[in-house]
Design a protein around this motif. Structure first.
Motif, PDB file in Angstrom:
ATOM      1  N   TYR A 232       0.842  -1.206   0.000  1.00  0.00           N
ATOM      2  CA  TYR A 232       0.000   0.000   0.000  1.00  0.00           C
ATOM      3  C   TYR A 232       0.876   1.254   0.000  1.00  0.00           C
ATOM      4  O   TYR A 232       0.642   2.195  -0.792  1.00  0.00           O
ATOM      5  CB  TYR A 232      -0.901  -0.031   1.231  1.00  0.00           C
ATOM      6  CG  TYR A 232      -1.840   1.153   1.369  1.00  0.00           C
ATOM      7  CD1 TYR A 232      -3.138   1.108   0.875  1.00  0.00           C
ATOM      8  CD2 TYR A 232      -1.431   2.314   2.030  1.00  0.00           C
ATOM      9  CE1 TYR A 232      -4.007   2.186   1.023  1.00  0.00           C
ATOM     10  CE2 TYR A 232      -2.288   3.395   2.183  1.00  0.00           C
ATOM     11  CZ  TYR A 232      -3.573   3.323   1.673  1.00  0.00           C
ATOM     12  OH  TYR A 232      -4.419   4.398   1.814  1.00  0.00           O
ATOM     13  N   LEU A 233       1.896   1.296   0.867  1.00  0.00           N
ATOM     14  CA  LEU A 233       2.770   2.459   0.943  1.00  0.00           C
ATOM     15  C   LEU A 233       3.506   2.694  -0.370  1.00  0.00           C
ATOM     16  O   LEU A 233       3.605   3.832  -0.854  1.00  0.00           O
ATOM     17  CB  LEU A 233       3.789   2.277   2.071  1.00  0.00           C
ATOM     18  CG  LEU A 233       3.278   2.429   3.503  1.00  0.00           C
ATOM     19  CD1 LEU A 233       4.392   2.088   4.487  1.00  0.00           C
ATOM     20  CD2 LEU A 233       2.774   3.838   3.756  1.00  0.00           C
ATOM     21  N   ASN A 234       4.039   1.631  -0.955  1.00  0.00           N
ATOM     22  CA  ASN A 234       4.765   1.769  -2.214  1.00  0.00           C
ATOM     23  C   ASN A 234       3.869   2.283  -3.332  1.00  0.00           C
ATOM     24  O   ASN A 234       4.273   3.136  -4.135  1.00  0.00           O
ATOM     25  CB  ASN A 234       5.394   0.423  -2.606  1.00  0.00           C
ATOM     26  CG  ASN A 234       6.538   0.028  -1.691  1.00  0.00           C
ATOM     27  OD1 ASN A 234       7.163   0.884  -1.074  1.00  0.00           O
ATOM     28  ND2 ASN A 234       6.812  -1.262  -1.593  1.00  0.00           N
ATOM     29  N   SER A 235       2.651   1.750  -3.389  1.00  0.00           N
ATOM     30  CA  SER A 235       1.704   2.206  -4.403  1.00  0.00           C
ATOM     31  C   SER A 235       1.337   3.669  -4.174  1.00  0.00           C
ATOM     32  O   SER A 235       1.233   4.459  -5.124  1.00  0.00           O
ATOM     33  CB  SER A 235       0.451   1.327  -4.372  1.00  0.00           C
ATOM     34  OG  SER A 235      -0.497   1.761  -5.324  1.00  0.00           O
ATOM     35  N   SER A 242       3.606  10.509  -9.192  1.00  0.00           N
ATOM     36  CA  SER A 242       3.111  10.671 -10.564  1.00  0.00           C
ATOM     37  C   SER A 242       2.189  11.877 -10.683  1.00  0.00           C
ATOM     38  O   SER A 242       2.132  12.525 -11.734  1.00  0.00           O
ATOM     39  CB  SER A 242       2.378   9.401 -11.015  1.00  0.00           C
ATOM     40  OG  SER A 242       1.183   9.221 -10.258  1.00  0.00           O
ATOM     41  N   LEU A 243       1.466  12.188  -9.601  1.00  0.00           N
ATOM     42  CA  LEU A 243       0.567  13.342  -9.604  1.00  0.00           C
ATOM     43  C   LEU A 243       1.265  14.611  -9.116  1.00  0.00           C
ATOM     44  O   LEU A 243       0.631  15.667  -9.021  1.00  0.00           O
ATOM     45  CB  LEU A 243      -0.646  13.056  -8.700  1.00  0.00           C
ATOM     46  CG  LEU A 243      -1.542  11.894  -9.135  1.00  0.00           C
ATOM     47  CD1 LEU A 243      -2.638  11.669  -8.103  1.00  0.00           C
ATOM     48  CD2 LEU A 243      -2.148  12.157 -10.508  1.00  0.00           C
ATOM     49  N   LEU A 246       3.581  15.871  -3.814  1.00  0.00           N
ATOM     50  CA  LEU A 246       4.479  16.368  -2.783  1.00  0.00           C
ATOM     51  C   LEU A 246       5.241  17.613  -3.196  1.00  0.00           C
ATOM     52  O   LEU A 246       5.907  18.241  -2.376  1.00  0.00           O
ATOM     53  CB  LEU A 246       5.465  15.267  -2.359  1.00  0.00           C
ATOM     54  CG  LEU A 246       4.825  14.034  -1.725  1.00  0.00           C
ATOM     55  CD1 LEU A 246       5.893  13.033  -1.318  1.00  0.00           C
ATOM     56  CD2 LEU A 246       3.976  14.407  -0.530  1.00  0.00           C
ATOM     57  N   ALA A 247       5.181  17.977  -4.480  1.00  0.00           N
ATOM     58  CA  ALA A 247       5.844  19.188  -4.940  1.00  0.00           C
ATOM     59  C   ALA A 247       4.859  20.339  -5.106  1.00  0.00           C
ATOM     60  O   ALA A 247       5.244  21.439  -5.477  1.00  0.00           O
ATOM     61  CB  ALA A 247       6.570  18.935  -6.264  1.00  0.00           C
ATOM     62  N   ASN A 248       3.586  20.078  -4.855  1.00  0.00           N
ATOM     63  CA  ASN A 248       2.544  21.093  -5.018  1.00  0.00           C
ATOM     64  C   ASN A 248       2.156  21.646  -3.646  1.00  0.00           C
ATOM     65  O   ASN A 248       1.574  20.936  -2.833  1.00  0.00           O
ATOM     66  CB  ASN A 248       1.320  20.471  -5.698  1.00  0.00           C
ATOM     67  CG  ASN A 248       0.254  21.495  -6.032  1.00  0.00           C
ATOM     68  OD1 ASN A 248      -0.018  22.399  -5.248  1.00  0.00           O
ATOM     69  ND2 ASN A 248      -0.352  21.343  -7.193  1.00  0.00           N
ATOM     70  N   PRO A 249       2.488  22.914  -3.362  1.00  0.00           N
ATOM     71  CA  PRO A 249       2.200  23.475  -2.036  1.00  0.00           C
ATOM     72  C   PRO A 249       0.732  23.387  -1.651  1.00  0.00           C
ATOM     73  O   PRO A 249       0.403  23.184  -0.480  1.00  0.00           O
ATOM     74  CB  PRO A 249       2.650  24.932  -2.171  1.00  0.00           C
ATOM     75  CG  PRO A 249       3.627  24.938  -3.300  1.00  0.00           C
ATOM     76  CD  PRO A 249       3.153  23.875  -4.246  1.00  0.00           C
ATOM     77  N   PHE A 250      -0.172  23.536  -2.633  1.00  0.00           N
ATOM     78  CA  PHE A 250      -1.594  23.489  -2.322  1.00  0.00           C
ATOM     79  C   PHE A 250      -2.021  22.074  -1.918  1.00  0.00           C
ATOM     80  O   PHE A 250      -2.804  21.887  -0.995  1.00  0.00           O
ATOM     81  CB  PHE A 250      -2.415  23.983  -3.519  1.00  0.00           C
ATOM     82  CG  PHE A 250      -2.161  25.422  -3.865  1.00  0.00           C
ATOM     83  CD1 PHE A 250      -2.733  26.438  -3.104  1.00  0.00           C
ATOM     84  CD2 PHE A 250      -1.336  25.761  -4.917  1.00  0.00           C
ATOM     85  CE1 PHE A 250      -2.498  27.769  -3.401  1.00  0.00           C
ATOM     86  CE2 PHE A 250      -1.087  27.091  -5.219  1.00  0.00           C
ATOM     87  CZ  PHE A 250      -1.668  28.109  -4.465  1.00  0.00           C
ATOM     88  N   PRO A 286      13.954   9.373  -5.183  1.00  0.00           N
ATOM     89  CA  PRO A 286      13.308   8.635  -6.285  1.00  0.00           C
ATOM     90  C   PRO A 286      12.638   7.362  -5.776  1.00  0.00           C
ATOM     91  O   PRO A 286      13.110   6.739  -4.822  1.00  0.00           O
ATOM     92  CB  PRO A 286      14.483   8.307  -7.224  1.00  0.00           C
ATOM     93  CG  PRO A 286      15.606   9.201  -6.803  1.00  0.00           C
ATOM     94  CD  PRO A 286      15.412   9.464  -5.345  1.00  0.00           C
ATOM     95  N   SER A 287      11.560   6.955  -6.432  1.00  0.00           N
ATOM     96  CA  SER A 287      10.828   5.758  -5.997  1.00  0.00           C
ATOM     97  C   SER A 287      11.715   4.520  -6.003  1.00  0.00           C
ATOM     98  O   SER A 287      11.592   3.658  -5.127  1.00  0.00           O
ATOM     99  CB  SER A 287       9.616   5.529  -6.917  1.00  0.00           C
ATOM    100  OG  SER A 287       8.698   6.581  -6.818  1.00  0.00           O
TER     101      SER A 287
END
Length: 505
Positions: A232-235, A242-243, A246-250, A286-287
């Motif tokens: 679950y965590l890896n997915s 991919s979305l 974590l780089a989107n402040p909002f 990186p993943s």
């Protein structure tokens, strides 16, 4: 602009007030923090605790008994992020693993004595996360920087905030049992997870069911549950990367807001600012350099042990602890990474013949203490003495009085010990070399130190970039799945999933 900024600041502070926070540790164990690298960076270790406590009606409605019994740390994972933020790992210890639990002072100020050979899940019995931290530091010798704790309802809230996470099961899975007690009351213990074979997106309550499922996966123990949690965590990591979450402040702010209502944390991590900073650090990794692993373990073969066959740590667990403590990468890309460098000799010469040094053999190897004492005497430490007491250590440590740092450096340099193995103690009166199970052979520690990619062969590890991960269902009452079988306890035959019956009590 000032008014807007002021309103935003007050809004964030109001959200911070929602956090439930507590002390980092319980004061019984203190493992020294690692020293910064040449760039001033240090690794980050966060203990993630999943509590089965039913402190609210929402928790009670999500499963289990609300009988006032003490809480348990049913999920215990250590998130390690390397000092250079190039790699990370998540290490789980199964809930039934037998360990020594240090003394614990509860919220009322009552100190409960230490407990020997108890299951690690009981380290949360007094509802003090700091006692779980103490247990981990005592067991692993890894310094823990923070803890976060989530209960049943918190998992549901966070799962909804994240959105659906894809999981996979190779067979149809159903995790409940219908039981009727002597009073005719029907009970349905289990997570209540029902999924056909294949890949599915789970969120909310169904995500909690997946994360709680134990008997229905693999051998029906907590080992299978840990693997499902890692899947679950890896997915989730792949999805969030991919979305670009974590780089989107909002998006980070949205998740942080959900976190204020879902988790408890130590005082230094219990704020939106701190959680957002952690998210940005994780986003740098990186993943394919994130490793999830269950600590090496085995079932007890002692016929006199309890019926639940307690889980015991394998000898190789110490090498995994040492790798994390020394910030050694676990992923295969780091297989050529060098071992931690040995401590350099002190700037000023040390008269080795005047150094008072005890040698304790906690490695589990007979004769190791005597051999290392003789080695040190031959190297000029003529006052080295073997301590004959029976001890056990996971990690090799050189404990020294704060006034004898130069002498400790001289010993460490001779033996090839890294700086992380040295520990200053105000209560120490002389140097003590505590030989752990991470150094069973060899004259120098450097030859035995963990190398990059050194996950023990008996540890169950997964890589976050691996999209082929899928769970096997427990085939009970059989040893395997077969077309000739028409009924399984944790699976079903055919295309129609069963309906979970409602419990009456």
């Amino acid at each position: 602009m000032l008014t807007t900024a002021g309103i935003g600041y007050l809004y964030i502070k109001s959200l911070d007030a929602n956090f439930k926070t507590g002390a980092l540790g319980n004061g019984k164990v203190d493992v020294a923090a690692p020293k910064p690298d040449r760039f001033g960076h240090v690794p980050l270790n966060i203990l993630v605790i999943g509590s089965d406590g039913r402190a609210s009606s929402s928790d009670c409605s999500l499963g289990g008994s609300c009988d006032g019994s003490p809480p348990h740390a049913d999920v215990e994972m250590l998130l390690h992020v390397s000092a250079d933020r190039t790699n990370a790992s998540v290490m789980s210890i199964p809930r039934d693993t037998r360990v020594d639990i240090p003394a614990c002072t509860d919220a009322k100020g009552v100190t409960h004595p230490s407990r020997h050979f108890q299951i690690i899940t009981d380290s949360l019995n007094y509802n003090v996360p700091g006692c779980v931290v103490d247990t981990w530091e005592s067991l692993t010798h890894i310094h823990i920087d923070h803890w976060v704790m989530v209960d049943f309802s918190g998992v549901v809230k966070m799962a909804d905030a994240i959105g659906g996470v894809q999981v996979c099961t190779r067979q149809n899975v159903v995790d409940y049992q219908v039981q009727t007690d002597a009073n005719g009351v029907v009970h349905t213990p289990g997570s209540h997870l029902v999924l056909p074979a294949g890949t599915h997106s789970v969120s909310g309550v169904q995500a909690l069911e997946w994360l709680r499922t134990r008997h229905a996966f693999e051998d029906g123990s907590d080992l299978g549950r840990a693997k499902a949690q890692h899947l679950y965590l890896n997915s989730m990591i792949r999805q969030m990367k991919s979305l670009n979450t974590l780089a989107n402040p909002f998006k980070i702010n949205s998740l942080a807001q959900a976190a204020t209502k879902s988790i408890a944390a130590d005082k230094d991590l219990g704020s939106i600012e701190a959680l957002s900073s952690l998210a940005l650090d994780l986003n740098k990794v990186p993943s394919d350099r994130i490793t999830t692993v269950t600590v090496p373990n085995h079932y007890s073969t002692d016929p006199n042990t309890p019926n639940n066959e307690p889980v015991l740590l394998s000898d190789s667990a110490s090498s995994l602890f040492a790798a994390i403590a020394n910030d050694v990468p676990l992923d295969k890309q780091a297989s050529s990474a060098p071992a931690p460098s040995a401590t350099p000799a002190p700037a000023a010469p040390v008269d080795k013949s005047t150094v008072q040094l005890d040698v304790q053999n906690g490695s589990g190897t007979n004769g190791r203490g005597g051999a290392m004492t003789a080695l040190l005497v031959g190297k000029g430490f003529t006052h080295a003495l073997r301590d004959t007491r029976t001890v056990s250590y996971s990690l090799t440590t050189l404990v020294y009085p704060s006034s004898q740092q130069a002498e400790a450096q001289a010993v460490a340099s001779t033996l090839g010990l890294p700086g992380s193995a040295l520990k200053s103690s105000s209560s120490a009166t002389k140097l003590t070399l505590q030989i752990g199970t991470d150094w069973k052979t060899g004259d120098t520690f450097a030859s035995a130190a963990p190398k990059g990619g050194g996950v023990p062969t008996d540890a169950k590890a997964q890589n976050a970039a691996d999209t082929s991960q899928c769970m096997d269902v427990n085939p009970a009452p059989y040893s395997s799945f077969s077309p000739s079988h028409t009924h399984y306890i944790y699976s079903w035959v055919g295309s129609t999933p069963p309906n979970v019956p409602q419990a009456t009590g």
